[in-house]
Design a protein around this motif. Structure first.
Motif, mmCIF file in Angstrom:
data_model
loop_
_atom_site.group_PDB
_atom_site.id
_atom_site.type_symbol
_atom_site.label_atom_id
_atom_site.label_comp_id
_atom_site.label_asym_id
_atom_site.label_seq_id
_atom_site.Cartn_x
_atom_site.Cartn_y
_atom_site.Cartn_z
ATOM 1 N N VAL A 55 -130.125 51.665 8.333
ATOM 2 C CA VAL A 55 -129.712 50.642 7.398
ATOM 3 C C VAL A 55 -128.190 50.624 7.368
ATOM 4 O O VAL A 55 -127.572 51.575 6.897
ATOM 5 C CB VAL A 55 -130.258 50.924 5.985
ATOM 6 N N PRO A 56 -127.563 49.593 7.918
ATOM 7 C CA PRO A 56 -126.107 49.578 7.944
ATOM 8 C C PRO A 56 -125.547 49.407 6.546
ATOM 9 O O PRO A 56 -126.109 48.664 5.746
ATOM 10 C CB PRO A 56 -125.787 48.354 8.813
ATOM 11 N N PRO A 57 -124.458 50.074 6.230
ATOM 12 C CA PRO A 57 -123.858 49.891 4.910
ATOM 13 C C PRO A 57 -123.241 48.511 4.792
ATOM 14 O O PRO A 57 -122.773 47.948 5.778
ATOM 15 C CB PRO A 57 -122.780 50.979 4.867
ATOM 16 N N LEU A 58 -123.261 47.947 3.602
ATOM 17 C CA LEU A 58 -122.591 46.677 3.386
ATOM 18 C C LEU A 58 -121.094 46.905 3.400
ATOM 19 O O LEU A 58 -120.592 47.760 2.674
ATOM 20 C CB LEU A 58 -123.002 46.090 2.031
ATOM 21 N N PRO A 59 -120.340 46.178 4.231
ATOM 22 C CA PRO A 59 -118.891 46.351 4.235
ATOM 23 C C PRO A 59 -118.297 46.056 2.867
ATOM 24 O O PRO A 59 -118.932 45.451 2.021
ATOM 25 C CB PRO A 59 -118.428 45.311 5.277
ATOM 26 N N LYS A 60 -117.050 46.497 2.687
ATOM 27 C CA LYS A 60 -116.393 46.316 1.398
ATOM 28 C C LYS A 60 -116.424 44.851 0.994
ATOM 29 O O LYS A 60 -116.174 43.958 1.781
ATOM 30 C CB LYS A 60 -114.942 46.798 1.480
ATOM 31 N N GLU A 61 -116.692 44.622 -0.273
ATOM 32 C CA GLU A 61 -116.858 43.264 -0.752
ATOM 33 C C GLU A 61 -115.529 42.531 -0.820
ATOM 34 O O GLU A 61 -114.495 43.074 -1.174
ATOM 35 C CB GLU A 61 -117.519 43.281 -2.128
ATOM 36 N N ASN A 62 -115.588 41.260 -0.460
ATOM 37 C CA ASN A 62 -114.444 40.386 -0.556
ATOM 38 C C ASN A 62 -114.624 39.541 -1.800
ATOM 39 O O ASN A 62 -115.600 38.802 -1.916
ATOM 40 C CB ASN A 62 -114.371 39.495 0.698
ATOM 41 N N SER A 63 -113.697 39.639 -2.746
ATOM 42 C CA SER A 63 -113.866 38.969 -4.020
ATOM 43 C C SER A 63 -113.951 37.456 -3.875
ATOM 44 O O SER A 63 -114.488 36.766 -4.727
ATOM 45 C CB SER A 63 -112.700 39.327 -4.952
ATOM 46 N N LYS A 64 -113.438 36.936 -2.749
ATOM 47 C CA LYS A 64 -113.477 35.494 -2.556
ATOM 48 C C LYS A 64 -114.866 35.013 -2.174
ATOM 49 O O LYS A 64 -115.207 33.867 -2.358
ATOM 50 C CB LYS A 64 -112.485 35.087 -1.452
ATOM 51 N N MET A 462 -121.856 41.613 10.886
ATOM 52 C CA MET A 462 -120.711 42.522 10.922
ATOM 53 C C MET A 462 -120.986 43.809 11.690
ATOM 54 O O MET A 462 -120.089 44.634 11.860
ATOM 55 C CB MET A 462 -120.244 42.820 9.495
ATOM 56 N N THR A 463 -122.208 43.991 12.178
ATOM 57 C CA THR A 463 -122.481 45.156 13.024
ATOM 58 C C THR A 463 -122.170 44.884 14.494
ATOM 59 O O THR A 463 -122.093 45.819 15.289
ATOM 60 C CB THR A 463 -123.959 45.596 12.921
ATOM 61 N N TYR A 464 -121.998 43.621 14.874
ATOM 62 C CA TYR A 464 -121.780 43.279 16.279
ATOM 63 C C TYR A 464 -120.421 43.792 16.747
ATOM 64 O O TYR A 464 -119.454 43.794 16.008
ATOM 65 C CB TYR A 464 -121.857 41.767 16.495
#
Length: 469
Positions: A55-64, A462-464
């Motif tokens: 299960v890949p971690p969700l990358p850091k959230e972008n507030s936008k 985002m895993t690619y």
């Protein structure tokens, strides 16, 4: 007195006996654990682990783009490399031989998954016996293939008539397994070829993400109802309130995976710094497309550092070649005009990488509109393009993802060949001329078309490009 001595001796014997029993128990317990560990190690070295997922971690959230309440779903993704048990080419050929005619492809999904991962790992280049070497940094051609055999056959025929095609590496990137298509590609005898497969074929993930999970939200259900249904991604429809449609999102997935994989995951071109030309199965090339591309790249290197992309196709319905075939323009890249026959080198690809997360989060299922957003909203300066006034690549695909009805490219191919024959004296220019540069028109930020609101798609995207050679 004698009784006291007997009691003391009895107590000493008891203590020694208990101590011996304890030591023996400890010894046999340790031996047993050691033996089990050795046995486990012996068998684990050869054990298949076909179902390994992470299960890949969700990358850091972008507030936008994401609210603080959004969290990653459990996106199950197969490992980007194959298991320790290597699958031989003979096994691959035998296993895949009858998959195309299977009535229930899901029965073969696990075998197909492991096989395409192995094909991607082996990276077999065909025709090396005929073409053992290529010129340094000669163009690499990458064709994105779905399942339109008729169009692909026309494209390959046009390649066959192209000058300098023997110097190229021709890569076919597939998002559908078809034995007919494989056989067609095997007939190519005019250059090196390589096939790669998008790892998340819908034939494999037919009933789970990134295919259609039975618990996915229906496209048109409203958010309140979706939350009551507790369907997947209920909290995150797209900007128009619609939920995920697989047939649309997979094209963007494949396009971005292909781009990332070509520059990071293919060993034979790992150090390639020349042009990489991105084509699709419904394109058709002119005989001089490679010499023109090579001349454009030389101009880019010497006189146009702002030319991130070289596009050699246009959508001109009545192309002209007289007095134009040797001229090229430098413009701001626009997705609606400059998305056919795009070429970029490693420097341009590297320039895109800081915007990869934005590419994967932008709510538009079209890869080209998303690239337009990257150009205007993430990159400074925006993407520049060099494009010939007379096209060298043509679009023959009447059936895009929105088209319904019968597809027949014969008439269009005959028309294109007629244009090329009529203008043959203007092809193969000895040199190209840059038209006078004008003040670039500022490209507008594109309006997102939606269809890409599911955060599972963002996470997978985002895993690619994480492949390690």
């Amino acid at each position: 007195m004698m009784a006291v001595l007997r009691r003391k001796r009895y107590l000493m014997k008891t203590i020694l006996l208990l101590a011996g029993i304890t030591l023996c128990s400890f010894y046999f317990s340790a031996s047993s654990q050691s033996g089990n560990a050795e046995t486990d190690n012996k068998f684990s070295k050869g054990k298949r682990s076909d179902s390994i997922k992470y299960v890949p971690p969700l990358p850091k959230e972008n507030s936008k783009t994401l609210s603080g309440q959004q969290k990653a779903s459990n996106v199950k993704i197969p490992t980007p490399h194959n298991n320790n048990n290597k699958i031989s080419s003979i096994y691959i050929n035998k296993t895949l031989m009858n998959l195309e005619n299977s009535k229930n492809i899901s029965k073969n999904a696990e075998t197909l998954k492991q096989t395409i991962l192995e094909i991607n790992r082996i990276q077999e280049i065909r025709n090396l016996d005929k073409f053992p070497t290529r010129l340094p940094n000669a163009p690499v051609l990458v064709v994105m293939v779905h399942k339109r055999l008729e169009y692909l056959r026309f494209l390959i025929d046009s390649f066959r008539n192209a000058k300098d095609i023997s110097q190229t590496l021709l890569i076919f990137s597939h998002d559908f397994y078809s034995e007919e298509i494989n056989e067609l590609i095997k007939t190519i005898d005019f250059c090196q070829t390589l096939q790669i497969f998008y790892p998340y074929l819908l034939q494999i993930y037919e009933k789970e993400f990134p295919g259609v999970d039975p618990n996915d939200c229906p496209r048109n259900v409203d958010k309140k109802k979706a939350k009551q249904l507790k369907c997947n991604n209920a909290d995150h429809p797209d900007k128009y309130g619609h939920y995920r449609e697989v047939q649309f999102v997979m094209t963007k997935h494949h396009w971005w995976w292909k781009l990332q994989h070509v520059f990071t995951g293919i060993r034979s071109i790992h150090n390639h710094t020349g042009p990489v030309l991105l084509l699709e199965e419904d394109h058709y090339v002119s005989p001089d497309f490679l010499p023109v591309l090579q001349q454009m790249y030389e101009i880019k290197q010497s006189n146009c550092p702002e030319c991130d992309i070289l596009t050699i196709g246009t959508y001109d319905k009545s192309p002209r070649y007289r007095d134009r075939a040797n001229k090229v323009d430098v413009l701001n890249w626009q997705s609606s005009k400059h998305n056919m026959g795009m070429s970029m080198d490693r420097a341009t690809w590297q320039r895109l990488q800081p915007c990869a997360e934005e590419f994967c989060r932008f709510d538009d299922y079209n890869w080209d509109w998303t690239l337009q957003h990257i150009s205007t909203g993430c990159l400074k300066p925006s993407i520049g393009v060099m494009v010939p006034k007379s096209p060298r690549i043509f679009h023959i695909g009447e059936c895009g993802i929105h088209h319904k009805g019968k597809c027949n490219a014969d008439d269009l191919v005959k028309k294109i060949n007629g244009i090329l024959t009529t203008n043959s004296e203007f092809l193969f220019p000895s040199s190209l001329q840059l038209t006078p540069k004008t003040r670039p028109i500022r490209s507008r930020e594109p309006k997102a078309n939606g269809g890409w609101g599911d955060i599972r798609d963002h996470t997978l995207c985002m895993t690619y490009g994480k492949t390690k050679l």
